[in-house]
Design a protein around this motif. Structure first.
Motif, short mmCIF file in Angstrom:
data_model
loop_
_atom_site.label_atom_id
_atom_site.label_comp_id
_atom_site.label_asym_id
_atom_site.label_seq_id
_atom_site.Cartn_x
_atom_site.Cartn_y
_atom_site.Cartn_z
N UNK A 1 4.57 1.41 1.54
CA UNK A 1 5.41 2.40 0.87
C UNK A 1 4.94 3.78 1.31
N UNK A 2 5.88 4.60 1.76
CA UNK A 2 5.55 5.93 2.27
C UNK A 2 6.18 6.97 1.36
N UNK A 3 5.30 7.76 0.75
CA UNK A 3 5.75 8.87 -0.09
C UNK A 3 5.74 10.12 0.78
N UNK A 4 6.80 10.90 0.65
CA UNK A 4 6.92 12.16 1.38
C UNK A 4 6.86 13.31 0.38
N UNK A 5 6.91 14.52 0.88
CA UNK A 5 6.90 15.68 -0.02
C UNK A 5 8.26 15.93 -0.66
N UNK A 6 9.27 15.18 -0.25
CA UNK A 6 10.60 15.33 -0.86
C UNK A 6 10.49 14.92 -2.32
N UNK A 7 10.98 15.74 -3.20
CA UNK A 7 10.83 15.52 -4.64
C UNK A 7 11.54 14.28 -5.14
N UNK B 1 0.87 -1.17 0.00
CA UNK B 1 0.00 0.00 0.00
C UNK B 1 0.90 1.22 0.00
N UNK B 2 0.53 2.20 -0.82
CA UNK B 2 1.25 3.47 -0.91
C UNK B 2 0.45 4.52 -0.17
N UNK B 3 1.10 5.20 0.78
CA UNK B 3 0.46 6.33 1.46
C UNK B 3 1.32 7.56 1.24
N UNK B 4 0.73 8.72 1.36
CA UNK B 4 1.44 9.98 1.17
C UNK B 4 1.32 10.77 2.46
N UNK B 5 2.45 11.01 3.14
CA UNK B 5 2.43 11.76 4.39
C UNK B 5 2.70 13.25 4.18
N UNK B 6 2.75 13.67 2.92
CA UNK B 6 2.93 15.09 2.62
C UNK B 6 4.20 15.64 3.22
N UNK B 7 4.09 16.78 3.90
CA UNK B 7 5.27 17.44 4.44
C UNK B 7 5.51 17.15 5.92
N UNK B 8 4.98 16.04 6.42
CA UNK B 8 5.24 15.65 7.82
C UNK B 8 6.74 15.53 8.04
N UNK B 9 7.22 15.98 9.16
CA UNK B 9 8.65 15.93 9.47
C UNK B 9 9.07 14.61 10.09
N UNK B 10 8.07 13.90 10.68
CA UNK B 10 8.34 12.61 11.31
C UNK B 10 7.32 11.59 10.84
#
Length: 184
Positions: free
Chosen positions: A113-119, A86-95
């Motif tokens: 799978x964790x997608x972050x806001x990092x490009x 499963x892919x989730x997006x935590x956006x700009x969370x710092x932790x």
């Protein structure tokens, strides 16, 4: 990996292609490839040579990476890294902590799978990344997660020496996949 949210058994390559331009961990050996022996010299084949650190592109951090007595890559069951995710997006969370991760439905999955806001530009090493906290790792274990993948080069702050996220994931039976290619 194949994505549970898409058609069953649809395989998706999440690895970053290696190239001369791929970013490497500061201080590590950058990636290079050359034809060491051309077919004209060997008489039958071209023989290539790769030089690099193993901490580059999409890779796993086997426990030996951060524990002298930890499993090495050859000791790990490959099936941990293959299958529905499963892919989730935590956006700009710092932790990646309990508070952030508990906002997502993680029922019935073992690979997250964790997608972050990092490009995640494969040619640029990031300056700062979100990281896994101890309570985040404990929450993932409670949810039955066995593998965490992130689209950044570590599960700890880039300047960490104690690697709390690595150790917390290990202590909770969770394997690590790093720097996956940004998925849509």
């Amino acid at each position: 990996m194949f994505n549970q949210n898409q058609q069953e058994n649809q395989w998706i390559d999440i690895s970053q292609p290696l190239s001369k331009d791929i970013a490497h961990w500061p201080g590590d050996t950058p990636f290079s490839y050359e034809v060491a022996y051309p077919k004209e010299e060997t008489g039958s084949v071209n023989i290539g040579q790769i030089t690099t650190s193993t901490h580059i592109g999409t890779h796993i951090d086997a426990p030996f990476h951060f524990k002298n007595d930890g499993q090495r890559v050859l000791d790990i069951d490959l099936n941990i890294y293959i299958g529905a995710s499963r892919l989730i997006d935590i956006g700009d969370a710092k932790e990646m902590n309990r508070e952030v991760l508990s906002q997502f439905n993680l029922d019935g999955i073992a690979r997250l799978l964790i997608r972050t806001s990092i490009k995640n530009n494969p040619t640029v090493f990031p300056k700062d990344i979100p990281y896994v906290t101890r309570d985040g790792a404990e929450f993932l274990k409670e949810q039955g997660i066995k593998l965490i993948g992130v689209n950044v080069p570590s599960v700890d702050p880039l300047d960490s020496k104690d690697l709390e996220g690595h150790h917390a994931l290990y202590e909770n039976g969770i394997y690590i996949l790093l720097n996956f290619r940004r998925l849509k």
